[in-house]
Design a protein around this motif. Sequence first.
Motif, PDB file in Angstrom:
ATOM      1  N   LEU A  28     120.869   1.294  75.358  1.00  0.00           N
ATOM      2  CA  LEU A  28     121.172   1.949  76.731  1.00  0.00           C
ATOM      3  C   LEU A  28     122.501   1.308  77.196  1.00  0.00           C
ATOM      4  O   LEU A  28     123.147   1.979  77.761  1.00  0.00           O
ATOM      5  CB  LEU A  28     119.907   1.543  77.603  1.00  0.00           C
ATOM      6  N   ALA A  29     122.544   0.081  77.014  1.00  0.00           N
ATOM      7  CA  ALA A  29     123.947  -0.654  77.515  1.00  0.00           C
ATOM      8  C   ALA A  29     125.155  -0.096  77.084  1.00  0.00           C
ATOM      9  O   ALA A  29     126.106   0.238  77.707  1.00  0.00           O
ATOM     10  CB  ALA A  29     123.744  -2.162  77.478  1.00  0.00           C
ATOM     11  N   HIS A  30     124.986   0.156  75.752  1.00  0.00           N
ATOM     12  CA  HIS A  30     126.336   0.757  74.734  1.00  0.00           C
ATOM     13  C   HIS A  30     126.464   2.073  75.313  1.00  0.00           C
ATOM     14  O   HIS A  30     127.418   2.582  75.506  1.00  0.00           O
ATOM     15  CB  HIS A  30     125.885   0.627  73.400  1.00  0.00           C
ATOM     16  N   GLY A  31     125.470   2.787  75.562  1.00  0.00           N
ATOM     17  CA  GLY A  31     125.656   4.364  75.969  1.00  0.00           C
ATOM     18  C   GLY A  31     126.208   4.343  77.332  1.00  0.00           C
ATOM     19  O   GLY A  31     126.961   5.333  77.604  1.00  0.00           O
ATOM     20  N   LEU A  32     125.774   3.521  78.217  1.00  0.00           N
ATOM     21  CA  LEU A  32     126.175   3.337  79.464  1.00  0.00           C
ATOM     22  C   LEU A  32     127.504   2.994  79.637  1.00  0.00           C
ATOM     23  O   LEU A  32     128.410   3.588  80.437  1.00  0.00           O
ATOM     24  CB  LEU A  32     125.459   2.538  80.531  1.00  0.00           C
ATOM     25  N   ASP A  33     127.987   2.219  78.726  1.00  0.00           N
ATOM     26  CA  ASP A  33     129.262   1.721  78.758  1.00  0.00           C
ATOM     27  C   ASP A  33     130.235   2.856  78.279  1.00  0.00           C
ATOM     28  O   ASP A  33     131.479   3.131  78.906  1.00  0.00           O
ATOM     29  CB  ASP A  33     129.520   0.377  77.956  1.00  0.00           C
ATOM     30  N   GLU A  47     115.396  11.519  81.859  1.00  0.00           N
ATOM     31  CA  GLU A  47     115.127  11.614  80.630  1.00  0.00           C
ATOM     32  C   GLU A  47     116.057  10.932  79.575  1.00  0.00           C
ATOM     33  O   GLU A  47     116.948  11.619  79.498  1.00  0.00           O
ATOM     34  CB  GLU A  47     114.651  12.961  79.814  1.00  0.00           C
ATOM     35  N   LEU A  48     115.765   9.605  79.225  1.00  0.00           N
ATOM     36  CA  LEU A  48     116.738   8.956  78.314  1.00  0.00           C
ATOM     37  C   LEU A  48     116.540   9.705  76.889  1.00  0.00           C
ATOM     38  O   LEU A  48     115.592  10.152  76.475  1.00  0.00           O
ATOM     39  CB  LEU A  48     116.228   7.532  78.143  1.00  0.00           C
ATOM     40  N   ASP A  49     117.685   9.823  76.124  1.00  0.00           N
ATOM     41  CA  ASP A  49     117.947  10.309  74.903  1.00  0.00           C
ATOM     42  C   ASP A  49     118.884   9.513  74.107  1.00  0.00           C
ATOM     43  O   ASP A  49     120.123   9.662  74.309  1.00  0.00           O
ATOM     44  CB  ASP A  49     118.040  11.868  74.977  1.00  0.00           C
ATOM     45  N   PHE A  50     118.518   8.941  73.177  1.00  0.00           N
ATOM     46  CA  PHE A  50     119.447   8.194  72.375  1.00  0.00           C
ATOM     47  C   PHE A  50     119.580   8.922  70.919  1.00  0.00           C
ATOM     48  O   PHE A  50     120.068   8.203  69.998  1.00  0.00           O
ATOM     49  CB  PHE A  50     118.917   6.623  71.982  1.00  0.00           C
ATOM     50  N   SER A  51     119.643   9.997  70.898  1.00  0.00           N
ATOM     51  CA  SER A  51     119.427  10.899  69.634  1.00  0.00           C
ATOM     52  C   SER A  51     120.950  10.575  69.007  1.00  0.00           C
ATOM     53  O   SER A  51     121.293  10.587  67.849  1.00  0.00           O
ATOM     54  CB  SER A  51     119.485  12.226  69.704  1.00  0.00           C
ATOM     55  N   GLY A  52     121.943  10.549  70.078  1.00  0.00           N
ATOM     56  CA  GLY A  52     123.354  10.488  69.673  1.00  0.00           C
ATOM     57  C   GLY A  52     123.958   9.260  69.137  1.00  0.00           C
ATOM     58  O   GLY A  52     124.806   8.973  68.708  1.00  0.00           O
ATOM     59  N   ILE A  53     122.919   8.146  69.260  1.00  0.00           N
ATOM     60  CA  ILE A  53     123.485   6.786  68.968  1.00  0.00           C
ATOM     61  C   ILE A  53     122.408   6.074  68.289  1.00  0.00           C
ATOM     62  O   ILE A  53     122.613   4.953  67.666  1.00  0.00           O
ATOM     63  CB  ILE A  53     123.675   6.020  70.493  1.00  0.00           C
ATOM     64  N   CYS A  80     129.597  11.192  77.138  1.00  0.00           N
ATOM     65  CA  CYS A  80     128.481  10.652  76.289  1.00  0.00           C
ATOM     66  C   CYS A  80     127.480  10.344  77.311  1.00  0.00           C
ATOM     67  O   CYS A  80     127.805   8.959  77.980  1.00  0.00           O
ATOM     68  CB  CYS A  80     128.752   9.736  75.349  1.00  0.00           C
ATOM     69  N   ASP A  81     126.276  10.546  77.560  1.00  0.00           N
ATOM     70  CA  ASP A  81     125.283  10.505  78.413  1.00  0.00           C
ATOM     71  C   ASP A  81     123.937  10.207  78.157  1.00  0.00           C
ATOM     72  O   ASP A  81     123.243  10.976  77.631  1.00  0.00           O
ATOM     73  CB  ASP A  81     125.149  11.592  79.654  1.00  0.00           C
ATOM     74  N   PRO A  82     123.629   8.663  78.004  1.00  0.00           N
ATOM     75  CA  PRO A  82     122.050   8.526  77.557  1.00  0.00           C
ATOM     76  C   PRO A  82     120.981   8.931  78.108  1.00  0.00           C
ATOM     77  O   PRO A  82     119.717   8.847  77.855  1.00  0.00           O
ATOM     78  CB  PRO A  82     122.184   7.145  77.367  1.00  0.00           C
ATOM     79  N   ALA A  83     121.309   9.566  79.387  1.00  0.00           N
ATOM     80  CA  ALA A  83     120.313   9.970  80.486  1.00  0.00           C
ATOM     81  C   ALA A  83     120.346  11.521  80.424  1.00  0.00           C
ATOM     82  O   ALA A  83     119.836  11.956  81.473  1.00  0.00           O
ATOM     83  CB  ALA A  83     120.396   9.454  81.820  1.00  0.00           C
ATOM     84  N   ALA A  84     120.977  11.996  79.347  1.00  0.00           N
ATOM     85  CA  ALA A  84     120.815  13.708  79.629  1.00  0.00           C
ATOM     86  C   ALA A  84     119.807  14.242  78.628  1.00  0.00           C
ATOM     87  O   ALA A  84     120.123  15.350  78.146  1.00  0.00           O
ATOM     88  CB  ALA A  84     122.154  14.112  78.962  1.00  0.00           C
ATOM     89  N   LEU A 131     128.574   2.354  68.176  1.00  0.00           N
ATOM     90  CA  LEU A 131     129.697   2.730  69.097  1.00  0.00           C
ATOM     91  C   LEU A 131     130.369   3.764  68.201  1.00  0.00           C
ATOM     92  O   LEU A 131     131.035   4.657  68.883  1.00  0.00           O
ATOM     93  CB  LEU A 131     130.619   1.652  69.269  1.00  0.00           C
ATOM     94  N   ALA A 132     130.582   3.805  66.903  1.00  0.00           N
ATOM     95  CA  ALA A 132     131.198   5.056  66.092  1.00  0.00           C
ATOM     96  C   ALA A 132     130.522   6.130  66.555  1.00  0.00           C
ATOM     97  O   ALA A 132     130.768   7.147  66.871  1.00  0.00           O
ATOM     98  CB  ALA A 132     131.049   4.565  64.570  1.00  0.00           C
ATOM     99  N   ASP A 133     129.169   5.991  66.545  1.00  0.00           N
ATOM    100  CA  ASP A 133     128.127   7.069  66.930  1.00  0.00           C
ATOM    101  C   ASP A 133     128.360   7.495  68.368  1.00  0.00           C
ATOM    102  O   ASP A 133     128.430   8.855  68.455  1.00  0.00           O
ATOM    103  CB  ASP A 133     126.595   6.673  66.686  1.00  0.00           C
ATOM    104  N   ALA A 134     128.415   6.919  69.155  1.00  0.00           N
ATOM    105  CA  ALA A 134     128.514   7.259  70.676  1.00  0.00           C
ATOM    106  C   ALA A 134     129.894   7.560  70.931  1.00  0.00           C
ATOM    107  O   ALA A 134     129.840   8.693  71.648  1.00  0.00           O
ATOM    108  CB  ALA A 134     128.169   5.897  71.509  1.00  0.00           C
ATOM    109  N   TRP A 135     130.864   7.186  70.459  1.00  0.00           N
ATOM    110  CA  TRP A 135     132.156   7.814  70.669  1.00  0.00           C
ATOM    111  C   TRP A 135     132.658   8.962  69.971  1.00  0.00           C
ATOM    112  O   TRP A 135     133.239   9.783  70.506  1.00  0.00           O
ATOM    113  CB  TRP A 135     133.313   6.646  70.380  1.00  0.00           C
TER     114      TRP A 135
END
Length: 335
Positions: free
Chosen positions: A94-99, A168-174, A108-112, A284-288
């Motif tokens: 979550l912290a990586h996603g928020l950063d 709703e948190l969603d970490f599918s992208g990371i 890139c929004d982990p709360a989407a 981070l490669a995933d999130a970016w």
Amino acid sequence: MRRVLVPADVDPAGPALGGRLHALQGRTMGTTWSVRFAGPAAPDLPSWQQGIQAQLDAVVAEMSPWEPASDLSRFNRAEAGTWHVLPPACFEVLAHGLDVARRSGGACDPAAGALVNLWGFGPTGRYDEPGFQPPADAAVQAVREQGGWERLAVDAGTRRVLQPGGIELDFSGIAKGFGVDQVAAYLSGHGVRDHLVEVGGELKGSGVKPDGQPWWVALETPPGAALDDTVVALHGLAVATSGDYRRFFEVAGHRHAHTIDPRDGRPVYNGVASVTVLHRACVLADAWSTALTVLGPDEGLALADREGLAAHTIVRGADGRVHERWSRAFEGMMS
């Protein structure tokens, strides 16, 4: 023609003497995983298989929206105004996603998660189920007003996160990238320096193969794209790709890809066919790669240059043809 990319920093240590190449594979997160590593001639492969699977199962148990008992799912169902302590790994993701959300202006929004579900790419009401219809504008707007990373309150010292209601948190992208990092850390922590880890197409390499060669990996391109091959030496590097050809549905000939722009609540329609990012951390490669896809070729590559990211973008023209663009850091790795 083939392009070759190599990292700027290379560990001078050579392969372990007497090492053999071993391979393992399995399933996780609705996809497959594979690991290749250099080790002794007769390692206990079943134990390694079990240990690797346990790392990935732990990620699923904490972060999968498809698992009703996961920590993420329990947070998503929680009452408005309640605080929740997330496990260390879940909070780290979550912290990586928020950063990345802050640095990318919310691309890139982990709360989407609610938007992902609305467009049929979540665990229920999926786009590939009978009767699915794209959401109406009013529904998109209503969900957008309830969600968003800026509504989250986080206490980093206690790993507590406030559920304001409707998030709703969603970490599918990371999450896949994080799983790759976890497996790589597990191997390194058990003395296996030379390895290549892959989960659903996201990869991370360390060290070299027994013959002294690095882990050469071809960068992913859209199916049928007539482009030069690009291979990268994953020596202390991870690679992740976000592409509009992975999951999508079409309505009246228009492609709706699984990458949602959290800023307007709709699948991206900016001509980006794929974005590949190279980074030390696969999460981070995933999130970016997701963020740069949402931002589009111009704004995305400009941000990649500001952040020093090695990014490769493939753009789809109106005629269906594709062309490539890349960041300065990516170009600096070409040899």
